[in-house]
Every structure is written in structure tokens, then in C-alpha cells.
Design a protein around this motif. Structure first.
Motif, PDB file in Angstrom:
ATOM      1  N   GLU A 195     -15.478 -75.593 -59.111  1.00  0.00           N
ATOM      2  CA  GLU A 195     -15.962 -74.644 -58.112  1.00  0.00           C
ATOM      3  C   GLU A 195     -17.355 -75.010 -57.609  1.00  0.00           C
ATOM      4  OE1 GLU A 195     -16.220 -69.817 -57.423  1.00  0.00           O
ATOM      5  OE2 GLU A 195     -15.026 -70.709 -59.026  1.00  0.00           O
TER       6      GLU A 195
ATOM      7  N   ARG B 256     -20.465 -59.845 -60.956  1.00  0.00           N
ATOM      8  CA  ARG B 256     -20.207 -60.618 -59.744  1.00  0.00           C
ATOM      9  C   ARG B 256     -21.520 -61.063 -59.103  1.00  0.00           C
ATOM     10  NH1 ARG B 256     -20.511 -59.219 -54.696  1.00  0.00           N
ATOM     11  NH2 ARG B 256     -20.658 -57.000 -55.217  1.00  0.00           N
TER      12      ARG B 256
ATOM     13  N   ASN C  37     -16.680 -68.108 -62.870  1.00  0.00           N
ATOM     14  CA  ASN C  37     -16.645 -68.715 -61.523  1.00  0.00           C
ATOM     15  C   ASN C  37     -17.775 -69.731 -61.348  1.00  0.00           C
ATOM     16  OD1 ASN C  37     -14.415 -67.070 -60.467  1.00  0.00           O
ATOM     17  ND2 ASN C  37     -15.883 -65.384 -60.609  1.00  0.00           N
TER      18      ASN C  37
ATOM     19  N   ASP D 145     -15.585 -71.399 -66.265  1.00  0.00           N
ATOM     20  CA  ASP D 145     -14.577 -71.136 -65.233  1.00  0.00           C
ATOM     21  C   ASP D 145     -14.354 -69.636 -65.090  1.00  0.00           C
ATOM     22  OD1 ASP D 145     -13.891 -73.869 -64.517  1.00  0.00           O
ATOM     23  OD2 ASP D 145     -12.925 -74.008 -66.462  1.00  0.00           O
ATOM     24  N   ASN D 146     -14.356 -68.919 -66.194  1.00  0.00           N
ATOM     25  CA  ASN D 146     -14.189 -67.464 -66.150  1.00  0.00           C
ATOM     26  C   ASN D 146     -15.354 -66.784 -65.441  1.00  0.00           C
ATOM     27  OD1 ASN D 146     -11.785 -67.704 -67.581  1.00  0.00           O
ATOM     28  ND2 ASN D 146     -12.770 -67.362 -69.575  1.00  0.00           N
TER      29      ASN D 146
ATOM     30  N   GLN E 163     -23.092 -63.961 -61.015  1.00  0.00           N
ATOM     31  CA  GLN E 163     -22.367 -65.207 -60.744  1.00  0.00           C
ATOM     32  C   GLN E 163     -22.728 -65.764 -59.373  1.00  0.00           C
ATOM     33  OE1 GLN E 163     -18.256 -64.126 -61.282  1.00  0.00           O
ATOM     34  NE2 GLN E 163     -18.561 -63.555 -63.437  1.00  0.00           N
ATOM     35  N   GLU E 164     -22.869 -64.894 -58.404  1.00  0.00           N
ATOM     36  CA  GLU E 164     -23.211 -65.351 -57.049  1.00  0.00           C
ATOM     37  C   GLU E 164     -24.616 -65.944 -57.012  1.00  0.00           C
ATOM     38  OE1 GLU E 164     -22.636 -61.879 -54.697  1.00  0.00           O
ATOM     39  OE2 GLU E 164     -20.447 -62.142 -54.544  1.00  0.00           O
TER      40      GLU E 164
END
Length: 396
Positions: free
Chosen positions: A111, A77, A106, A103-104, A80-81
Motif C-alpha cells: 500500500e 483511521r 493499512n 497490513d491491518n 493511519q492516514e
């Protein structure tokens, strides 16, 4: 003067060849390219042959100059951020994951463009975002085979052959660069970004333009022809007396002089051979006569005589021969960069020469994750403690 792409920020998630080739070109044209790599191993091409004694990959060196390297675990996470924050500050995203993978993470176009509507987002895949093959894996030679390029390469009496260079990857790399530049120009006019679906198979099909023209016009599905041209005679490589090969290619205006130099008086006197269509019809007769005439000549002297007569002729060079050629040396095609472990290392220049902008300068390939701290600290404001924690957690 300035570099033409100065100020353009590219976030590059691509690996191996096509995407990295494109972003290297744009980096040496002035773009700020940040290469996102997996912690630990990075881009898999870092381990590809040929390897230097220090362990570095010359393959990686060839396609990753002039970039920064940031390591991120995109399955986490936090990773990704961080990637999303960098994407919000970027002009361009390049990725070559299978459809749906970003997409998986994010990090898909929908997005990221929601917070950065001017984003140019290039998805370079083997088979595209749509179609029954979209989830297939593939490498350069797979695309050469499927596209028909391999069936067209080689001699009539030999099996199909791959091209001598990774043409599927490299032609796709050029189209990625074209797509990015086109997207940036379009954004300049509309104020909007875009998502670009660029499939390597589509690129290979586009290279079949002349082969397809014969199919469309004559219903002829051409196959291997060696060095000969399907629609022009003469155009082929011929072996000379010293064993070396010389490629000769001529049109109607070259035919009389070519016959004179090679002593082909009977062919010169045949009016049916004065036009290309006549020579194509009598291909075997012409080729047998030319092979015999050239086989008794030394390549160097014959090449000079042909060129002096205005006839296009080119020695079939090795890589070493062409990179040491006087013309290429004068054009400074081979340069070098200074690497922290490999030292001074040769490199082929990006082949553009400007009047009005700075010329591309050969950059240095980045050490794995060598810019991670500076990017997180200087651009995203992470503290030293936070960066240490990310490293401990395997995010970077």
C-alpha cells in the motif's frame, strides 16, 4: 562538512531494542528519524529498568537518541492516514510488528509503495515473513536459546548461559542498519525501493559461521567451552595471584616467547607443541601448565610483560573499568547529552570516526510525543483546531 546521511528521512514504527538501535545509529549519522509511538505510554521500553529518579528509563535513553517523537494511534483511521502521509514523504520505513499487522493498519509495503515507489521498507521480526514460526513472539534470550548461541555460552560443567549483552537484539540492530543503507544504495542505482524481510533468527544463525564450519567440516556439534577457543591453544582467561583474570591468546609465532615469560621450559622444548594443531591435541597438558604458571603472577605486571613480548593479552574488565580506561577516555567513547528532565546524562558514542564528513554527535532522546505538534502543523499543514480534535479523539 556535512553528516553522511543528511536528507534521508526515516519513519520508525519499531519498539524496544533492535529497530530503535538501528535508527539511532542512522540518526546520529545525519538521518531525520521520526519515531512513531502509542499515545499515553509510547515505546514500552520507556518503562524499562534501570529508571532514573525523574522516572526516565536509561534503557530507552540508550537506543533512542537524536530522534523526534510523534504519537499516533495506528488502530484509528485518522492515525493511519497521518502515518501514510508521512510515509509518502519518507525514504525509509522500519517496523517490527508481527507479519500482517502493518497490513491491518493499512500501512503495509504494498500500500505505501504504491504512492512512494522509492520507499525502503524494513520488516524486522523474530522469525521472518514466511515459515511455520512467523507468528511466534520472542525476546532476545528466546532467540539466543533457539539459535544455539545459549548452548555455546558458559563453561562445560555449567548450564547454558545467555551472553552478557542482548546479542540477538543488538546484532539484529546492526543488520537493520546494513539493510537500510544497502537499500538506499540500490535505489540510487535502480531508482526503485524494496521490501526487506529481516528475521532475528536468521541473524542469529549467521553468527554461527565458525560453529557451523566445524559441523560441516568435522561433523562436530560443539558445545560450551568457557573462555577457551575450540580451535586454538592457548586462548583462554586465566586467574592470576591477585584473583583477577587475564585473557591470553597466541598463535605459533607467540608460543616461544610465551613459554619464556611463563617459565614453561619443558613445553618450549617439546617439538610437538610448536604448532597449534599439536597444542590442540595436548590441550589439557598445556592448559594445566599455563594455569599453574599464571596463578602465581600479578595480573598487571604479567599483562605488561606479555604485551611487551608481542603476545596478545587483555585484562577481563568490568564495565566500570573499561569505560574509565585511559585509552577509551582518549578516544572519547563516553560522551553525554542534555535532557530536559534528567539533565546531563552520559552516553556511549556511535563508534565511527570520519575524515571528510562530520562525526556522529550524541543526540537527546525525545520526550514522548514531544514533536507531534510541530510535525502535524509544520509538515502536514494541520490547523491548531484540527490537532486539538485529534488529541481529544485519542489519535495523538
Amino acid at each position: 562538512m556535512v553528516k553522511p546521511l543528511e536528507g534521508v528521512r526515516i519513519l520508525d514504527f519499531s519498539r524496544v531494542l533492535a529497530g530503535p538501535m538501528a535508527t539511532q545509529i542512522l540518526a546520529e549519522l545525519g538521518a531525520d528519524v521520526t519515531k512513531v509511538e502509542r499515545p499515553g505510554n509510547g515505546d514500552e521500553s520507556r518503562s524499562f529498568e534501570p529508571r532514573l529518579p525523574e522516572g526516565e528509563s536509561a534503557y530507552f535513553f540508550a537506543f533512542n537518541r537524536g530522534k523526534r517523537s510523534l504519537t499516533l494511534n495506528l488502530k484509528s483511521r485518522e492515525g493511519q492516514e497521518i502515518a501514510a502521509k508521512l510515509a509518502a514523504q519518507s525514504d525509509v520505513i522500519v517496523e517490527n510488528f508481527l507479519p500482517g499487522d502493518m497490513d491491518n493498519f493499512n500501512l503495509g509495503y504494498d500500500e505505501l509503495s504504491a504512492s512512494n515507489p522509492g520507499l525502503i521498507y524494513v520488516s524486522n521480526t523474530g522469525f521472518g515473513q514466511t515459515g511455520p514460526y512467523r507468528h511466534r513472539h520472542g525476546y532476545d534470550t528466546i532467540f539466543q536459546a533457539l539459535s544455539g548461541v545459549m548452548q555455546l555460552t558458559g563453561h562445560p560443567d555449567t548450564p547454558p548461559a545467555k551472553a552478557g549483552i542482548p546479542i540477538a537484539d543488538m546484532s539484529s540492530g546492526l543488520w537493520i542498519a546494513i539493510a537500510i543503507l544497502t537499500g538506499l544504495v540500490g535505489r540510487g542505482k535502480s531508482g526503485k525501493g524494496c521490501h526487506i524481510d529481516l528475521a532475528m533468527m536468521d541473524v542469529q544463525a549467521s553468527l554461527l559461521a565458525l560453529a557451523a564450519a566445524r559441523l560441516f567440516a568435522l561433523d562436530e556439534d560443539i558445545t560450551r567451552a568457557g573462555t577457551e577457543h575450540p580451535g586454538r591453544v592457548p586462548s583462554a582467561a586465566f586467574q592470576c595471584r591477585d584473583g583477577d583474570w587475564l585473557h591470553v591468546s597466541g598463535s605459533d609465532q607467540h608460543w616461544p616467547a610465551l613459554c619464556t615469560i611463563l617459565g614453561l621450559d619443558a613445553l618450549a622444548a617439546d617439538a610437538t607443541l610448536a604448532t597449534n594443531s599439536g597444542r590442540v591435541a595436548a590441550r589439557e597438558q598445556v592448559m594445566v601448565s599455563m594455569r599453574g604458571a599464571i596463578a602465581v603472577r600479578e595480573r598487571g605486571a604479567l599483562a605488561q610483560e606479555l604485551r611487551a613480548g608481542g603476545i596478545p593479552a587483555g585484562e577481563v574488565n568490568t564495565v566500570r573499568e573499561i569505560l574509565n580506561d585511559a585509552h577509551m577516555t582518549d578516544r572519547q567513547v563516553v560522551g553525554a547529552f542534555d535532557h530536559p528532565t534528567a539533565g546531563r546524562f552520559p552516553a556511549l558514542r556511535t563508534p565511527i570516526r570520519f575524515a571528510g564528513f562530520d562525526n556522529p554527535q550524541i543526540g537527546c532522546p525525545p520526550p514522548l510525543g514531544g514533536d507531534t505538534f510541530d510535525i502535524l502543523s509544520g509538515e502536514l499543514g494541520f490547523s491548531d483546531e484540527a490537532i486539538t480534535k485529534l488529541k481529544e479523539d485519542g489519535v495523538i
